[in-house]
Design an enzyme around this catalytic site. Structure first.
Site, PDB file in Angstrom:
ATOM      1  N   HIS A 191      26.375  -8.019  23.863  1.00  9.29           N
ATOM      2  CA  HIS A 191      25.333  -8.995  24.212  1.00  9.29           C
ATOM      3  C   HIS A 191      25.809  -9.897  25.352  1.00  9.29           C
ATOM      4  O   HIS A 191      27.016 -10.052  25.572  1.00  9.29           O
ATOM      5  CB  HIS A 191      25.054  -9.915  23.013  1.00  9.29           C
ATOM      6  CG  HIS A 191      24.315  -9.286  21.876  1.00  9.29           C
ATOM      7  ND1 HIS A 191      24.773  -9.355  20.569  1.00  9.29           N
ATOM      8  CD2 HIS A 191      23.142  -8.610  21.832  1.00  9.29           C
ATOM      9  CE1 HIS A 191      23.899  -8.736  19.781  1.00  9.29           C
ATOM     10  NE2 HIS A 191      22.906  -8.275  20.516  1.00  9.29           N
ATOM     11  N   CYS A 209      26.620 -15.817  16.564  1.00  7.53           N
ATOM     12  CA  CYS A 209      25.651 -14.898  15.945  1.00  7.53           C
ATOM     13  C   CYS A 209      25.365 -15.199  14.480  1.00  7.53           C
ATOM     14  O   CYS A 209      24.389 -14.702  13.934  1.00  7.53           O
ATOM     15  CB  CYS A 209      26.084 -13.464  16.123  1.00  7.53           C
ATOM     16  SG  CYS A 209      27.720 -13.139  15.557  1.00  7.53           S
ATOM     17  N   ASP A 211      20.413 -13.065  16.118  1.00  2.00           N
ATOM     18  CA  ASP A 211      19.754 -12.007  16.874  1.00  2.00           C
ATOM     19  C   ASP A 211      18.260 -11.896  16.608  1.00  2.00           C
ATOM     20  O   ASP A 211      17.545 -11.280  17.392  1.00  2.00           O
ATOM     21  CB  ASP A 211      20.442 -10.657  16.582  1.00  2.00           C
ATOM     22  CG  ASP A 211      21.840 -10.634  17.159  1.00  2.00           C
ATOM     23  OD1 ASP A 211      22.017 -11.142  18.289  1.00  2.00           O
ATOM     24  OD2 ASP A 211      22.757 -10.142  16.480  1.00  2.00           O
TER      25      ASP A 211
END
Ligand code: CIR
Length: 255
Positions: free
Chosen positions: A160, A247, A66
């Site tokens: 997301h 992620c 991120d």
């Protein structure tokens, strides 16, 4: 050679951000073991893994995806949408400076790497609770001189864009159609997740292997039927923190 940057699981992960999930206890020892196995899967897929030390005062810092977008030409350090996550950016910038020229998303824009899906020279960015129009515009300004298009995509119901869609084989995407419109992504083949597994759209393609959670057996059957080779990982403890497989790393080409 591809490089994968990872960061150890924070001892404070119990205080992670949660948006769509109820808080459940996280077994930290299991989380650490799962994270190590994930790093080994990256190495088996051919990555040189650069494992950064845990940041115990930043609960979500294991989710390194991120805080940056790494293109072949430049790295963009993001300004995460969650205030608690903003200090993570300061820790990744010097690491990326060893690999790329680094630029930054500036206030007031926000952008989470989890919202950024790159398909060749096309970059799609989820307009989510974390990434706003200003952040997307800043990314566009950095990327277009290198020949990338940047397209904003509405995302609803999930954290997301890459909760809803990822690339699982060159030119093939895995999609949860309840969260994103699969036709928005140009000429790609679409595999839909099994509807019983709404969180199943996140896989991490490294070379010819798909690092993928073993907790989605129905969707795994769909992927294997399409000829996709799966490298299964157990990320159950990280899933409790609303994390997935993309992620936990920043994967990019070495120079
Ligand atoms: C957060 O809410 O920011 C973290 N608890 C989870 C971030 C997961 N990141 C990702 O899927 N790219």
């Amino acid at each position: 050679m591809q490089i994968a940057i990872t960061r150890g699981v924070s001892a404070g992960i119990a205080a992670c951000e949660l948006t769509h999930l109820e808080r459940r206890p996280i077994d930290i020892a299991r989380a650490l073991a799962q994270h190590r196995a994930y790093e080994q899967a990256l190495a088996r897929a051919g990555c040189s893994v650069e494992s950064l030390p845990a940041l115990d005062d930043l609960p979500d810092s294991v989710f390194v995806e991120d805080v940056a977008i790494v293109l072949d030409e430049i790295a963009i350090v993001t300004r995460p949408g969650a205030i608690s996550r903003r200090p993570e950016a300061d820790h990744i910038a010097p690491v990326l400076a060893n690999h790329r020229r680094v630029t930054f998303i500036q206030e007031p824009g926000t952008l989470d790497g989890g919202d950024v899906l790159r398909l060749g020279r096309r970059i799609y960015v989820g307009r989510s609770g974390r990434s706003d129009d200003n952040g997307i515009e800043q990314l566009r300004a950095v990327a277009w001189p290198y020949g990338y298009t940047v397209t904003a995509v509405p995302v609803t119901g999930c954290l997301h864009l890459k909760s809803a869609i990822t690339e699982v084989s060159p030119g093939v995407v895995l999609v949860n159609p309840a969260w994103v419109e699969g036709t928005a992504f140009g000429h790609v083949s679409v595999i839909e997740i099994d509807p019983a597994e709404p969180y199943a759209a996140n896989g991490l393609l490294v070379g010819s292997r798909l690092i993928y959670p073993l907790s989605f057996p129905r969707t795994i059957r769909r992927l294997e039927a399409a000829g996709i080779v799966i490298e299964p990982v157990d990320v159950s403890e990280l899933q409790k923190a609303e994390g997935a497989v993309t992620c936990c790393s920043l994967v990019f080409n070495g120079v």
